[in-house]
Write a protein that holds these residues in place. Structure first.
Motif, short mmCIF file in Angstrom:
data_model
loop_
_atom_site.label_atom_id
_atom_site.label_comp_id
_atom_site.label_asym_id
_atom_site.label_seq_id
_atom_site.Cartn_x
_atom_site.Cartn_y
_atom_site.Cartn_z
N HIS A 193 44.91 144.99 68.11
CA HIS A 193 45.96 145.01 66.97
C HIS A 193 45.54 146.68 66.42
CE1 HIS A 193 46.12 140.69 66.37
NE2 HIS A 193 44.88 140.87 66.97
N ILE A 194 46.71 147.40 66.44
CA ILE A 194 46.35 148.70 65.95
C ILE A 194 47.48 149.05 64.76
CG2 ILE A 194 46.75 151.17 66.56
CD1 ILE A 194 46.19 150.07 69.40
N TYR A 195 46.64 149.08 63.76
CA TYR A 195 47.60 149.55 62.36
C TYR A 195 47.78 150.94 62.28
CZ TYR A 195 46.32 144.63 61.80
OH TYR A 195 46.17 143.19 62.17
N ALA A 196 48.63 151.53 63.29
CA ALA A 196 48.75 152.96 63.62
C ALA A 196 49.39 153.11 64.69
CB ALA A 196 47.51 153.69 63.37
N PRO A 197 49.76 154.28 65.06
CA PRO A 197 50.42 154.85 66.28
C PRO A 197 49.50 154.67 67.50
CG PRO A 197 50.99 156.66 64.87
CD PRO A 197 49.72 155.87 64.20
N LEU A 198 50.09 153.93 68.47
CA LEU A 198 49.46 153.94 69.91
C LEU A 198 49.93 154.82 70.78
CD1 LEU A 198 47.43 152.49 72.12
CD2 LEU A 198 49.32 151.10 72.29
N ARG A 199 49.35 155.90 71.27
CA ARG A 199 49.66 156.71 72.12
C ARG A 199 48.75 156.93 73.41
NH1 ARG A 199 50.12 159.63 67.13
NH2 ARG A 199 52.29 159.45 66.26
N GLY A 200 48.07 156.22 73.30
CA GLY A 200 46.96 156.41 74.79
C GLY A 200 47.08 154.94 75.50
N ARG A 201 46.01 154.43 76.17
CA ARG A 201 46.13 153.38 76.89
C ARG A 201 45.48 152.16 76.19
NH1 ARG A 201 44.58 154.74 83.01
NH2 ARG A 201 45.66 156.75 83.41
N ALA A 202 46.12 150.85 76.49
CA ALA A 202 45.56 149.70 75.79
C ALA A 202 45.64 148.68 76.64
CB ALA A 202 46.34 149.39 74.66
N LEU A 203 44.61 148.12 76.96
CA LEU A 203 44.43 147.03 78.10
C LEU A 203 43.75 145.77 77.33
CD1 LEU A 203 43.67 150.12 79.38
CD2 LEU A 203 43.31 148.75 81.26
N ALA A 204 44.52 144.85 77.23
CA ALA A 204 44.14 143.49 76.34
C ALA A 204 43.74 142.33 77.41
CB ALA A 204 45.08 142.82 75.47
N GLY A 205 43.07 141.50 76.90
CA GLY A 205 42.70 140.38 78.20
C GLY A 205 42.07 140.81 79.12
N ALA A 206 40.89 141.72 79.12
CA ALA A 206 40.54 142.44 80.44
C ALA A 206 39.78 141.46 81.12
CB ALA A 206 39.52 143.48 79.70
N THR A 207 39.30 140.25 80.66
CA THR A 207 38.67 139.37 81.60
C THR A 207 39.50 138.31 82.10
OG1 THR A 207 37.52 138.09 79.61
CG2 THR A 207 36.37 139.98 80.74
N GLY A 208 40.79 138.42 81.95
CA GLY A 208 41.59 137.71 82.67
C GLY A 208 42.62 136.59 81.51
N ASN A 209 42.54 137.07 80.22
CA ASN A 209 42.91 136.17 79.26
C ASN A 209 44.62 136.30 79.11
OD1 ASN A 209 44.06 134.68 76.89
ND2 ASN A 209 42.55 135.70 75.62
N THR A 210 45.25 135.82 79.79
CA THR A 210 46.82 135.98 79.86
C THR A 210 47.36 135.79 78.33
OG1 THR A 210 47.17 133.56 80.57
CG2 THR A 210 46.93 135.57 82.24
N GLU A 211 46.87 135.01 77.47
CA GLU A 211 47.65 134.80 76.41
C GLU A 211 47.19 136.12 75.25
OE1 GLU A 211 49.32 132.11 75.63
OE2 GLU A 211 48.93 131.47 77.40
N ALA A 212 46.41 136.99 75.55
CA ALA A 212 46.14 138.31 74.84
C ALA A 212 47.51 138.95 74.67
CB ALA A 212 45.18 139.06 75.45
N ARG A 213 47.54 139.77 73.50
CA ARG A 213 48.70 140.50 73.19
C ARG A 213 48.13 141.88 72.78
NH1 ARG A 213 53.35 136.68 70.78
NH2 ARG A 213 53.13 134.90 72.12
N ILE A 214 49.14 142.79 72.49
CA ILE A 214 48.75 144.00 71.95
C ILE A 214 49.86 144.26 71.00
CG2 ILE A 214 48.69 146.58 72.53
CD1 ILE A 214 48.07 145.84 75.36
N PHE A 215 49.19 144.73 69.87
CA PHE A 215 50.24 144.92 68.44
C PHE A 215 49.88 146.14 68.00
CE2 PHE A 215 49.31 140.40 68.57
CZ PHE A 215 50.56 139.63 68.39
N ALA A 216 50.92 147.07 67.61
CA ALA A 216 50.99 148.47 66.97
C ALA A 216 51.80 148.61 66.11
CB ALA A 216 50.85 149.56 68.21
N LEU A 217 51.62 149.42 65.01
CA LEU A 217 52.87 149.83 64.30
C LEU A 217 53.84 150.87 64.71
CD1 LEU A 217 51.07 150.11 60.74
CD2 LEU A 217 52.27 148.17 61.75
N THR A 218 53.37 151.53 65.45
CA THR A 218 54.15 152.56 66.63
C THR A 218 53.75 152.54 67.82
OG1 THR A 218 54.59 154.06 64.48
CG2 THR A 218 54.91 154.93 66.54
#
Length: 251
Positions: free
Chosen positions: A180-205
């Motif tokens: 969860h990123i309450y600001a701009p995401l401009r780099g790399r974001a990797l969720a569910g790193a150990t295999g969780n397919t239900e994980a999500r990525i949220f960002a304001l921008t």
């Protein structure tokens, strides 16, 4: 007399190292090289010397030219450190390149009810009750209140990752849960790193270099998909592909 407080010559501590997984579906070096060229668009720093685990389960019966394969990955910015699901007759060759053998224990049910689930991926019979909401309810979180700058890497092991400041170009944020990123995401974001397919990525921008859910990734060299203005964005898995959409605000 030696000072009892003198630092020891060597210390061994538990450390977390994040590695990408290279799942091979073809043993041909030329085919793999062409695929890597297409994937990276010729960019020498696309993977930025990432640690990597090579998984050959899908080509278990194929002859792998390790002497050509390992240098191929290194030439494309991947740094192999281990091989998973390799044949025993290949162990010596793999180790001669300085790589470890990652032995995977296959989960199995000794009785009708498993006494302990596998820590990362569990195959549950269709008749067994599944309550994924329990995983979400008990998931801890790591909170970061400062900007994540180029060259920095943050890993929320076994947790969600909450960031209240920007993630800049060249930075990398990783979580076993959601991000969860309450600001701009401009780099790399990797969720569910150990295999969780239900994980999500949220960002304001959302202006990322790369996003990934459970090892499935997407880059945006051709631009970001058009989304509703002034709305947060979410990234999730839809089957085997990454889906990017606006978050619908209620109220």
């Amino acid at each position: 007399m030696q000072n009892s407080l003198t630092r020891k010559p060597i210390e061994i501590k538990i450390s977390t190292v994040v590695a990408v997984a290279i799942l091979l579906h073809d043993a041909s070096t030329s085919v793999l090289e062409a695929a890597l060229q297409e994937m990276t668009a010729g960019s020498p720093d696309f993977f930025d010397d990432e640690f990597a685990v090579i998984d050959v389960e899908a080509i278990a019966d194929a002859e792998v030219d390790w002497n050509a394969l390992i240098p191929l990955f290194k030439a494309h910015g991947l740094n192999p450190v281990a091989v998973r699901n390799a044949r025993e007759e290949d162990y010596d060759t793999i180790r001669s390149h300085g790589l470890s053998i990652d032995v995977v224990s296959k989960p199995r049910l000794e009785t009708e009810q498993a006494t302990a689930p596998a820590p990362v991926v569990v195959e549950v019979p269709a008749t067994a009750p599944v309550e994924p909401q329990i995983i979400v309810r008990n998931n801890p979180a790591m909170v970061i209140d400062t900007p994540v700058r180029a060259g920095q890497r943050i890993y929320a092991r076994g947790a969600d990752l909450i960031i209240t400041a920007s993630v800049n170009n060249g930075a990398e944020v990783i979580a076993d849960g959601s991000i969860h990123i309450y600001a701009p995401l401009r780099g790399r974001a990797l969720a569910g790193a150990t295999g969780n397919t239900e994980a999500r990525i949220f960002a304001l921008t959302m202006e990322p270099e790369l996003v990934s859910i459970a090892g499935i990734y997407r880059t945006f060299e051709n631009g970001f998909p058009p989304l509703q203005a002034n709305h947060p964005v979410q990234v999730k898995l839809n089957g085997d592909s990454i889906e990017v959409s606006s978050v619908k605000l209620v109220g």
